[in-house]
Motif scaffolding. Structure first.
Motif, PDB file in Angstrom:
ATOM      1  N   ARG A  61       0.852  -1.200   0.000  1.00 54.66           N
ATOM      2  CA  ARG A  61       0.000   0.000   0.000  1.00 54.66           C
ATOM      3  C   ARG A  61       0.876   1.234   0.000  1.00 54.66           C
ATOM      4  N   TRP A  62       0.434   2.270  -0.735  1.00 53.53           N
ATOM      5  CA  TRP A  62       1.205   3.503  -0.822  1.00 53.53           C
ATOM      6  C   TRP A  62       0.311   4.722  -0.691  1.00 53.53           C
ATOM      7  N   MET A  63       0.880   5.752  -0.120  1.00 59.74           N
ATOM      8  CA  MET A  63       0.234   7.057  -0.118  1.00 59.74           C
ATOM      9  C   MET A  63       0.526   7.711  -1.471  1.00 59.74           C
ATOM     10  N   ILE A  64      -0.450   8.432  -1.980  1.00 59.96           N
ATOM     11  CA  ILE A  64      -0.272   9.215  -3.202  1.00 59.96           C
ATOM     12  C   ILE A  64       0.006  10.646  -2.755  1.00 59.96           C
ATOM     13  N   GLU A  65       1.129  11.177  -3.206  1.00 63.79           N
ATOM     14  CA  GLU A  65       1.560  12.499  -2.762  1.00 63.79           C
ATOM     15  C   GLU A  65       1.921  13.348  -3.980  1.00 63.79           C
ATOM     16  N   THR A  66       1.596  14.633  -3.910  1.00 62.42           N
ATOM     17  CA  THR A  66       2.044  15.565  -4.941  1.00 62.42           C
ATOM     18  C   THR A  66       2.940  16.601  -4.285  1.00 62.42           C
ATOM     19  N   GLN A  67       3.782  17.201  -5.086  1.00 63.31           N
ATOM     20  CA  GLN A  67       4.702  18.200  -4.552  1.00 63.31           C
ATOM     21  C   GLN A  67       3.942  19.397  -3.991  1.00 63.31           C
ATOM     22  N   HIS A  68       2.880  19.798  -4.663  1.00 62.58           N
ATOM     23  CA  HIS A  68       2.140  20.992  -4.263  1.00 62.58           C
ATOM     24  C   HIS A  68       1.111  20.730  -3.160  1.00 62.58           C
ATOM     25  N   ASP A  69       0.381  19.616  -3.249  1.00 56.38           N
ATOM     26  CA  ASP A  69      -0.737  19.376  -2.342  1.00 56.38           C
ATOM     27  C   ASP A  69      -0.443  18.404  -1.212  1.00 56.38           C
ATOM     28  N   GLY A  70       0.687  17.738  -1.233  1.00 59.23           N
ATOM     29  CA  GLY A  70       0.975  16.729  -0.215  1.00 59.23           C
ATOM     30  C   GLY A  70       0.193  15.461  -0.481  1.00 59.23           C
ATOM     31  N   VAL A  71      -0.252  14.790   0.571  1.00 61.53           N
ATOM     32  CA  VAL A  71      -0.975  13.527   0.441  1.00 61.53           C
ATOM     33  C   VAL A  71      -2.380  13.788  -0.109  1.00 61.53           C
TER      34      VAL A  71
END
Length: 188
Positions: A61-71
């Protein structure tokens, strides 16, 4: 090892993520879009789930993270069959403000790349509640998955039974997809 897409990073779940995950699990709007049971999840239950999940090597299982919005959500490979080289994939984006921005497509493409190019899996499976058109479009139109069947009246939500659409993709279909649309070309 983190898994990188063009817009997202998939990373291991940390204890600090549990409150966010619990919020997603307890969100009726998110839960309506996926199959399975919809029980309220307590902090204690979430902690037990986390401790058990890090020991389970047939599920990643993984968290989806973006540079701008975080998780922004979670994804993974469930029920990995290491002998027959297949697994189940699903995705949950936690907030509708993050939907429709390409994060889902990038997440599924990154999961497929990892599954087929790193883990050497042969196929990925999924199922989609019949009314979840956005997931059907994500998997089947944008990410190359195929509808492979229907489980009639398989999901019970809001006092009604719905069909579950079975979807899947083979490794060779993935390799044709990336060859045809050059999704990862600029990274090689």
């Amino acid at each position: 090892m983190n898994i990188y897409g063009k817009k997202v990073v998939l990373r291991a779940i940390e204890k600090e993520d549990l409150e966010n995950l619990r919020d997603v699990m307890n969100d009726p709007e998110v839960e309506r879009l996926v199959g399975g049971w919809a029980f309220p999840v307590s902090r204690y239950e979430q902690q037990i789930w986390y401790e058990n999940s890090i020991k389970n090597k047939s599920t990643l299982r993984w968290m989806i993270e973006t540079q701008h919005d975080g998780v922004i959500g979670m994804t993974g490979l469930w029920n990995i069959d290491w002998k027959y080289r297949n697994a189940f994939n699903g995705i949950k984006i936690s907030n509708k403000e993050f939907r429709g921005k390409g994060y889902g497509t990038d997440t599924v493409m990154a999961v497929m790349r990892y599954a087929f190019e790193e883990l050497n899996l042969k196929r990925l499976d999924g199922d989609i509640v019949e009314y979840n058109e956005k997931s059907k479009n994500l998997y089947c139109k944008r990410c190359g998955w195929k509808e492979e069947g229907v489980r009639k009246k398989h999901v019970f939500k809001n006092n009604k039974y719905y069909d579950s659409i079975l979807v899947g993709i083979l490794d060779e279909e993935y390799f044709e997809l990336i060859k045809d649309n050059r999704y990862w070309e600029d990274e090689k």
